[in-house]
Design an enzyme around this catalytic site. Structure first.
Site, PDB file in Angstrom:
ATOM      1  N   ASP A   1       0.627  -1.280  -0.040  1.00  0.00           N
ATOM      2  CA  ASP A   1       0.018   0.121  -0.049  1.00  0.00           C
ATOM      3  C   ASP A   1       1.040   1.215  -0.132  1.00  0.00           C
ATOM      4  O   ASP A   1       1.914   1.200   0.540  1.00  0.00           O
ATOM      5  CB  ASP A   1      -0.890   0.130   1.186  1.00  0.00           C
ATOM      6  CG  ASP A   1      -1.901   1.012   1.030  1.00  0.00           C
ATOM      7  OD1 ASP A   1      -3.030   0.778   0.255  1.00  0.00           O
ATOM      8  OD2 ASP A   1      -1.741   2.295   1.683  1.00  0.00           O
TER       9      ASP A   1
HETATM   10  N1  LIG Z   1       3.590   3.948 -12.546  1.00  0.00           N
HETATM   11  C1  LIG Z   1       3.690   4.433 -11.155  1.00  0.00           C
HETATM   12  N2  LIG Z   1       2.778   4.354 -10.398  1.00  0.00           N
HETATM   13  C2  LIG Z   1       2.663   4.931  -9.085  1.00  0.00           C
HETATM   14  C3  LIG Z   1       3.670   5.999  -9.042  1.00  0.00           C
HETATM   15  N3  LIG Z   1       3.478   6.412  -7.697  1.00  0.00           N
HETATM   16  C4  LIG Z   1       2.227   5.803  -7.506  1.00  0.00           C
HETATM   17  N4  LIG Z   1       2.055   4.975  -8.247  1.00  0.00           N
HETATM   18  C5  LIG Z   1       0.692   3.819  -7.946  1.00  0.00           C
HETATM   19  C6  LIG Z   1       1.378   2.444  -7.295  1.00  0.00           C
HETATM   20  C7  LIG Z   1       0.034   2.068  -6.856  1.00  0.00           C
HETATM   21  O1  LIG Z   1      -0.569   1.246  -7.937  1.00  0.00           O
HETATM   22  C8  LIG Z   1      -0.908   3.270  -6.443  1.00  0.00           C
HETATM   23  C9  LIG Z   1      -1.067   3.419  -5.093  1.00  0.00           C
HETATM   24  O2  LIG Z   1      -2.351   3.024  -4.657  1.00  0.00           O
HETATM   25  P1  LIG Z   1      -2.304   1.951  -3.569  1.00  0.00           P
HETATM   26  O3  LIG Z   1      -1.088   1.350  -2.851  1.00  0.00           O
HETATM   27  O4  LIG Z   1      -3.756   1.802  -2.973  1.00  0.00           O
HETATM   28  O5  LIG Z   1      -2.493   0.743  -4.695  1.00  0.00           O
HETATM   29  P2  LIG Z   1      -3.444   0.191  -5.868  1.00  0.00           P
HETATM   30  O6  LIG Z   1      -5.189   0.640  -5.456  1.00  0.00           O
HETATM   31  O7  LIG Z   1      -3.118   0.586  -7.307  1.00  0.00           O
HETATM   32  O8  LIG Z   1      -3.452  -1.514  -5.982  1.00  0.00           O
HETATM   33  P3  LIG Z   1      -3.785  -2.405  -4.546  1.00  0.00           P
HETATM   34  O9  LIG Z   1      -4.291  -1.757  -3.506  1.00  0.00           O
HETATM   35  O10 LIG Z   1      -2.480  -2.742  -4.368  1.00  0.00           O
HETATM   36  O11 LIG Z   1      -4.699  -3.591  -5.208  1.00  0.00           O
HETATM   37  O12 LIG Z   1      -0.291   4.495  -6.961  1.00  0.00           O
HETATM   38  C10 LIG Z   1       4.738   6.335 -10.146  1.00  0.00           C
HETATM   39  O13 LIG Z   1       5.303   7.348  -9.741  1.00  0.00           O
HETATM   40  N5  LIG Z   1       4.756   5.467 -11.198  1.00  0.00           N
END
Ligand SMILES: Nc1nc2c(ncn2[C@H]2C[C@H](O)[C@@H](COP(=O)(O)OP(=O)(O)OP(=O)(O)O)O2)c(=O)[nH]1
Length: 202
Positions: free
Chosen positions: A79
């Site tokens: 996260d």
């Molecule tokens: N490609 C890329 N992604 C980034 C960057 N900074 C943050 N992120 C993405 C990574 C994660 O997918 C998202 C952070 O949100 P979360 O930790 O809630 O994860 P997310 O909801 O995407 O997936 P999950 O909860 O793990 O199923 O932001 C960046 O500089 N480049």
């Protein structure tokens, strides 16, 4: 290439495109099973006080949720939270929210907190949390409009409405911290654990 030695292949409890790409690029074999948890409810129940604590609790909750469905398998939850002063931001819901978020961050330094939790059969095997500090330029409204036009929906997939490895780099004047921490998966710490515990050849 780090050979995965464990009989039990890794499970990544994340829908995050970049997290899957990071692990795959590092040569790790894994299966993706996104965790569908109520992040606000988990935070409320844990009574977390700050963004870093929230990232740690949520990474663990995602890993626990999936580990319960795959007995014997190591499950990695992750996260990332963003804090700027007293403000906490999450992934913008639309372009207008992304614009508002970036206007609030420009000319200031914000922190990204990236947490990992590796769980197997309810036992926490490994956890870490890493922080990066990013200072945004005080860019113009015109620049912001052009950035969002170019970024499109990708801006909605990141907690800070940017991809540092893409055109998001134009938003910044200074970045302090580990590249993988910024992208949302502190890889070096995770690989160190995997080597030390015989999951991968080191
Ligand atoms: N490609 C890329 N992604 C980034 C960057 N900074 C943050 N992120 C993405 C990574 C994660 O997918 C998202 C952070 O949100 P979360 O930790 O809630 O994860 P997310 O909801 O995407 O997936 P999950 O909860 O793990 O199923 O932001 C960046 O500089 N480049």
């Amino acid at each position: 290439m780090p050979l995965w030695l464990s009989r039990q292949p890794l499970v990544l409890a994340s829908k995050s495109d970049i997290r899957g790409k990071i692990l795959a690029a590092a040569g790790l074999r894994f299966e993706i099973r996104p965790a569908h948890i109520d992040e606000r409810a988990v935070e409320a129940e844990a009574g977390v006080s700050d963004a870093a604590a929230a990232a740690r609790v949520l990474a663990r909750a995602k890993a626990d949720a999936i580990a319960a469905t795959v007995p014997g398998r190591p499950v990695l939850g992750a996260d990332q939270t963003l804090a700027c002063g007293d403000m906490r931001l999450s992934k913008p819901v639309d372009a207008a929210a992304a614009a508002e978020q970036l206007r609030a961050l420009r000319g200031r330094t914000h922190e990204l907190h990236s947490a990992l939790a590796l769980v197997r059969d309810g036992t926490l095997l490994f956890s870490c949390i890493e922080t990066a500090r990013l200072t945004m330029r005080d860019f113009s409204d015109r620049f912001l409009e052009e950035y969002l036009d170019m970024a499109g929906n990708a801006a909605l997939t990141s907690v800070g409405a940017y991809q540092l490895e893409g055109i998001g780099i134009h938003l910044f004047e200074k970045v302090e911290g580990d590249y993988f921490t910024i992208l949302g998966l502190p890889l070096l710490q995770f690989l160190e654990y995997l080597r030390e515990h015989g999951f991968v050849d080191g």
